[in-house]
Design an enzyme around this catalytic site. Sequence first.
Site, PDB file in Angstrom:
ATOM      1  N   ALA A 107      34.057  39.068  44.337  1.00 55.56           N
ATOM      2  CA  ALA A 107      32.914  40.004  44.323  1.00 55.56           C
ATOM      3  C   ALA A 107      32.527  40.373  42.892  1.00 55.56           C
ATOM      4  O   ALA A 107      33.401  40.471  42.040  1.00 55.56           O
ATOM      5  CB  ALA A 107      33.272  41.271  45.098  1.00 55.56           C
ATOM      6  N   GLU A 129      37.507  38.592  48.617  1.00 55.66           N
ATOM      7  CA  GLU A 129      37.537  39.793  47.787  1.00 55.66           C
ATOM      8  C   GLU A 129      38.396  40.832  48.495  1.00 55.66           C
ATOM      9  O   GLU A 129      38.139  41.189  49.641  1.00 55.66           O
ATOM     10  CB  GLU A 129      36.098  40.314  47.577  1.00 55.66           C
ATOM     11  CG  GLU A 129      36.000  41.714  47.030  1.00 55.66           C
ATOM     12  CD  GLU A 129      36.701  41.913  45.668  1.00 55.66           C
ATOM     13  OE1 GLU A 129      36.571  41.047  44.784  1.00 55.66           O
ATOM     14  OE2 GLU A 129      37.393  42.934  45.528  1.00 55.66           O
ATOM     15  N   CYS A 227      37.254  38.547  31.571  1.00 56.46           N
ATOM     16  CA  CYS A 227      36.219  38.942  30.619  1.00 56.46           C
ATOM     17  C   CYS A 227      36.848  39.883  29.594  1.00 56.46           C
ATOM     18  O   CYS A 227      36.287  40.919  29.275  1.00 56.46           O
ATOM     19  CB  CYS A 227      35.027  39.568  31.333  1.00 56.46           C
ATOM     20  SG  CYS A 227      35.433  40.982  32.329  1.00 56.46           S
TER      21      CYS A 227
HETATM   22  N1  SAM Z   1      34.274  36.581  40.261  1.00 61.62           N
HETATM   23  C1  SAM Z   1      33.431  37.742  40.368  1.00 61.62           C
HETATM   24  C2  SAM Z   1      32.020  37.360  40.011  1.00 61.62           C
HETATM   25  O1  SAM Z   1      31.803  36.364  39.324  1.00 61.62           O
HETATM   26  O2  SAM Z   1      31.085  38.045  40.451  1.00 61.62           O
HETATM   27  C3  SAM Z   1      33.956  38.889  39.547  1.00 61.62           C
HETATM   28  C4  SAM Z   1      35.376  39.242  39.888  1.00 61.62           C
HETATM   29  S1  SAM Z   1      35.991  40.672  39.083  1.00 61.62           S
HETATM   30  C5  SAM Z   1      36.226  40.113  37.480  1.00 61.62           C
HETATM   31  C6  SAM Z   1      37.600  40.773  39.722  1.00 61.62           C
HETATM   32  C7  SAM Z   1      37.717  41.137  41.174  1.00 61.62           C
HETATM   33  O3  SAM Z   1      39.107  41.176  41.523  1.00 61.62           O
HETATM   34  C8  SAM Z   1      37.149  42.491  41.537  1.00 61.62           C
HETATM   35  O4  SAM Z   1      36.141  42.361  42.506  1.00 61.62           O
HETATM   36  C9  SAM Z   1      38.340  43.269  42.089  1.00 61.62           C
HETATM   37  O5  SAM Z   1      38.020  44.092  43.198  1.00 61.62           O
HETATM   38  C10 SAM Z   1      39.303  42.171  42.501  1.00 61.62           C
HETATM   39  N2  SAM Z   1      40.713  42.618  42.530  1.00 61.62           N
HETATM   40  C11 SAM Z   1      41.220  43.795  42.121  1.00 61.62           C
HETATM   41  N3  SAM Z   1      42.548  43.834  42.334  1.00 61.62           N
HETATM   42  C12 SAM Z   1      42.884  42.674  42.883  1.00 61.62           C
HETATM   43  C13 SAM Z   1      44.122  42.129  43.356  1.00 61.62           C
HETATM   44  N4  SAM Z   1      45.252  42.789  43.249  1.00 61.62           N
HETATM   45  N5  SAM Z   1      44.088  40.904  43.902  1.00 61.62           N
HETATM   46  C14 SAM Z   1      42.937  40.213  43.997  1.00 61.62           C
HETATM   47  N6  SAM Z   1      41.752  40.680  43.546  1.00 61.62           N
HETATM   48  C15 SAM Z   1      41.732  41.891  43.016  1.00 61.62           C
END
Ligand code: SAM
Length: 423
Positions: A107, A129, A227
């Site tokens: 997400a 997500e 990022c």
């Molecule tokens: N790939 C996405 C995009 O291009 O739009 C952005 C992803 S963002 C950098 C990282 C995501 O990892 C967030 O949506 C967050 O909710 C999720 N996240 C947070 N904790 C996590 C966990 N323990 N395991 C997997 N995902 C997690």
Amino acid sequence: MELPQAFLSRMKERLGNAFPDFLRSYSYPPCRGLRVNTLKISADEFAALSPYPLGERIPWERDGFYIGEEKFGSDPLHSAGLYYLQEPSAMLAAAGKGERVLDLCAAPGGKTTQLAAHMKGSGVLISNEVDFARAKILSQNTERMGVRNGAVTSASPERLLGLFPAFFDYILVDAPCSGEGMFKKEPNAAAEWSPEKVLGCAARQRSILDCADGMLAVGGTLVYSTCTFAEEEDEGQIENFLARHPRYVLESEEKLYPHERRGEGHYCARLVKREGEFCPARPYPVRRSSHANDAFYGFAEETLGTIPTGEITTLPDGRMYLVPAGMPDCSGARLLRLGVELGEWDGKRFKPAHALAMACGAGAKRSVRLGRAEAERYLRGEMVGTDEGDGWCVVCVGEFPLGFGKCVDGTIKNHYPKGLRNR
Ligand code: SAM
């Protein structure tokens, strides 16, 4: 903008002579980017239609362009899914494809919709997500972009590992990180940053990567991105992973700094799993209903003019989906979207789903083409006039579908989903 002192000291140590250039990059406005959705239109065709001028092409994404401050997000062509607004350096990581693809932290959907475009409808893409509220936004974005060969799930990496051991041939881990490359766009990221947060993120990324390893089949590619600039989350993380997982080779590693290239900052590593196994997953259990299928085929012939091929599943509540070939059983994860949602069968009538309009492409048999101003009215939920005879129609801006409507006595009853309407 106020940058944390400890962050500045770390960057100064890392960048040495380049540090003043890095610091200067914070005085420039944030880089903005747009990626054309080639599932719906080619980049050249879009360039001719674009509501505002496009800047230069982004060097690492053939369908990405730099853009200015204009409100691209409010144009009807955005609602039609012709493009996705994405920070340019975030387009660095998702350049790949496979037959069985998992986007583990997906997400709001920038990289997932980019992967989907590169896959061109072939293979299967599971976009996951863990945060359910964010998964809903992911689901809306994949719908808007007309992704047909995917599923959207909301599960923890551990849960998914239990469902799909050694199954995928391509996994993207765009990890939650300390977001040092987001300080300009999200000042909160700077306020919340601390060296402890970096270490906490690194630990979480380690366990996400271990789950990804468990889900990757032999020969598969693991792409890891963040990022942030923090070594512990980037190069150090991958070094640590390789030490713990000697079956992998590092194929490439890139770091984008804002003083070197036009983007806010990203890190991306590509690894290949040389040894291991492949475990096929159980196929998605299709539930066939010939009455529901007949009702859908009737609708498709009359309104769309074509009948999509593929297996249709009808859930006990009447919701119908076109299941992509090769879709594994994801019922153990919370499933938000599967293939193309076709609509609902209540035992008497078929009612089309918004996703069907977004996936059906230009040229439906009963389509109503609106200009920009009328399209904006439709997107606000208002009625618009039409010459089309009574019945369902695909409402388009130009030739690009925006949603369904029902023509009654020269007006279109608006079926654009209430939750998506512009105010
Ligand atoms: N790939 C996405 C995009 O291009 O739009 C952005 C992803 S963002 C950098 C990282 C995501 O990892 C967030 O949506 C967050 O909710 C999720 N996240 C947070 N904790 C996590 C966990 N323990 N395991 C997997 N995902 C997690």
